[in-house]
Design a protein around this motif. Structure first.
Motif, PDB file in Angstrom:
ATOM      1  N   GLY A  21      31.337  42.559  32.973  1.00  0.00           N
ATOM      2  CA  GLY A  21      32.046  43.833  33.082  1.00  0.00           C
ATOM      3  C   GLY A  21      32.691  44.063  34.430  1.00  0.00           C
ATOM      4  O   GLY A  21      33.254  45.118  34.680  1.00  0.00           O
ATOM      5  N   THR A  22      32.582  43.064  35.315  1.00  0.00           N
ATOM      6  CA  THR A  22      33.202  43.142  36.634  1.00  0.00           C
ATOM      7  C   THR A  22      33.932  41.820  36.876  1.00  0.00           C
ATOM      8  O   THR A  22      33.686  40.845  36.161  1.00  0.00           O
ATOM      9  N   PRO A  23      34.759  41.759  37.895  1.00  0.00           N
ATOM     10  CA  PRO A  23      35.384  40.477  38.234  1.00  0.00           C
ATOM     11  C   PRO A  23      34.489  39.603  39.119  1.00  0.00           C
ATOM     12  O   PRO A  23      34.881  38.512  39.508  1.00  0.00           O
ATOM     13  N   PHE A  24      33.272  40.056  39.409  1.00  0.00           N
ATOM     14  CA  PHE A  24      32.435  39.400  40.401  1.00  0.00           C
ATOM     15  C   PHE A  24      31.570  38.291  39.819  1.00  0.00           C
ATOM     16  O   PHE A  24      31.193  38.313  38.649  1.00  0.00           O
ATOM     17  N   MET A  25      31.256  37.322  40.682  1.00  0.00           N
ATOM     18  CA  MET A  25      30.422  36.195  40.280  1.00  0.00           C
ATOM     19  C   MET A  25      29.753  35.588  41.498  1.00  0.00           C
ATOM     20  O   MET A  25      30.075  35.919  42.630  1.00  0.00           O
ATOM     21  N   ASP A  59      36.491  21.566  39.424  1.00  0.00           N
ATOM     22  CA  ASP A  59      37.457  21.980  40.442  1.00  0.00           C
ATOM     23  C   ASP A  59      37.627  23.498  40.504  1.00  0.00           C
ATOM     24  O   ASP A  59      38.481  23.994  41.224  1.00  0.00           O
ATOM     25  N   PHE A  60      36.800  24.242  39.775  1.00  0.00           N
ATOM     26  CA  PHE A  60      36.867  25.708  39.802  1.00  0.00           C
ATOM     27  C   PHE A  60      36.499  26.209  41.193  1.00  0.00           C
ATOM     28  O   PHE A  60      35.489  25.814  41.757  1.00  0.00           O
ATOM     29  N   ARG A  61      37.321  27.050  41.731  1.00  0.00           N
ATOM     30  CA  ARG A  61      37.068  27.660  43.045  1.00  0.00           C
ATOM     31  C   ARG A  61      37.292  29.159  42.936  1.00  0.00           C
ATOM     32  O   ARG A  61      38.167  29.606  42.212  1.00  0.00           O
ATOM     33  N   PHE A  62      36.507  29.883  43.681  1.00  0.00           N
ATOM     34  CA  PHE A  62      36.754  31.314  43.733  1.00  0.00           C
ATOM     35  C   PHE A  62      36.759  31.780  45.165  1.00  0.00           C
ATOM     36  O   PHE A  62      36.210  31.143  46.038  1.00  0.00           O
ATOM     37  N   SER A  63      37.408  32.912  45.370  1.00  0.00           N
ATOM     38  CA  SER A  63      37.621  33.421  46.718  1.00  0.00           C
ATOM     39  C   SER A  63      36.796  34.684  46.943  1.00  0.00           C
ATOM     40  O   SER A  63      36.107  35.177  46.046  1.00  0.00           O
ATOM     41  N   ASP A  64      36.900  35.209  48.138  1.00  0.00           N
ATOM     42  CA  ASP A  64      36.135  36.391  48.513  1.00  0.00           C
ATOM     43  C   ASP A  64      36.425  37.599  47.637  1.00  0.00           C
ATOM     44  O   ASP A  64      35.579  38.476  47.518  1.00  0.00           O
ATOM     45  N   TRP A  68      30.549  38.067  44.745  1.00  0.00           N
ATOM     46  CA  TRP A  68      29.793  39.314  44.676  1.00  0.00           C
ATOM     47  C   TRP A  68      29.319  39.813  46.036  1.00  0.00           C
ATOM     48  O   TRP A  68      29.334  41.019  46.293  1.00  0.00           O
ATOM     49  N   ALA A  69      28.904  38.924  46.914  1.00  0.00           N
ATOM     50  CA  ALA A  69      28.336  39.363  48.193  1.00  0.00           C
ATOM     51  C   ALA A  69      29.353  40.095  49.064  1.00  0.00           C
ATOM     52  O   ALA A  69      28.974  40.891  49.917  1.00  0.00           O
ATOM     53  N   CYS A  70      30.631  39.838  48.832  1.00  0.00           N
ATOM     54  CA  CYS A  70      31.680  40.539  49.580  1.00  0.00           C
ATOM     55  C   CYS A  70      31.912  41.946  49.034  1.00  0.00           C
ATOM     56  O   CYS A  70      32.686  42.715  49.610  1.00  0.00           O
ATOM     57  N   HIS A  71      31.244  42.290  47.948  1.00  0.00           N
ATOM     58  CA  HIS A  71      31.442  43.581  47.285  1.00  0.00           C
ATOM     59  C   HIS A  71      30.101  44.242  46.982  1.00  0.00           C
ATOM     60  O   HIS A  71      29.975  44.979  46.004  1.00  0.00           O
ATOM     61  N   GLN A  72      29.134  43.999  47.826  1.00  0.00           N
ATOM     62  CA  GLN A  72      27.786  44.497  47.572  1.00  0.00           C
ATOM     63  C   GLN A  72      27.728  46.020  47.485  1.00  0.00           C
ATOM     64  O   GLN A  72      26.994  46.560  46.661  1.00  0.00           O
ATOM     65  N   ASP A  73      28.498  46.730  48.293  1.00  0.00           N
ATOM     66  CA  ASP A  73      28.501  48.196  48.216  1.00  0.00           C
ATOM     67  C   ASP A  73      28.946  48.666  46.837  1.00  0.00           C
ATOM     68  O   ASP A  73      28.344  49.561  46.243  1.00  0.00           O
TER      69      ASP A  73
END
Length: 86
Positions: A21-25, A59-64, A68-73
């Motif tokens: 339900g979020t874009p986070f991983m 080869d899957f890469r994800f960015s900040d 998830w840790a960049c969006h903890q709040d």
């Protein structure tokens, strides 16, 4: 918990933990078992959220912007049921 085994470019598949339900991983791990352990940890830490383990190409890469840790709040707010300020 097992040692953190991040995927490398020679592996054919990796595993992520999606915050449903979020874009986070989190992760791109070489072993599904480790991703499942992370999922279980996240379920304890954020009991109001849902998680799933999914396989991804090596080869899957994800960015900040989706790590998830960049969006903890924001995740803390979602877990609490409060509305996140826009």
């Amino acid at each position: 918990m097992k040692e953190n085994t991040q995927i490398n470019s020679t592996d054919q598949v990796g595993w992520i933990v999606r915050f449903v339900g979020t874009p986070f991983m989190d992760g791109v791990y070489t072993e599904e078992e480790f991703a499942v352990q992370i999922k279980e940890h996240m379920e304890e830490k954020y009991p109001s959220l849902r998680f799933e383990v999914a396989d991804v190409p090596a080869d899957f890469r994800f960015s900040d912007d989706i790590f998830w840790a960049c969006h903890q709040d924001e995740i803390d707010v979602l877990n609490s049921g409060r509305t996140y300020p826009v």
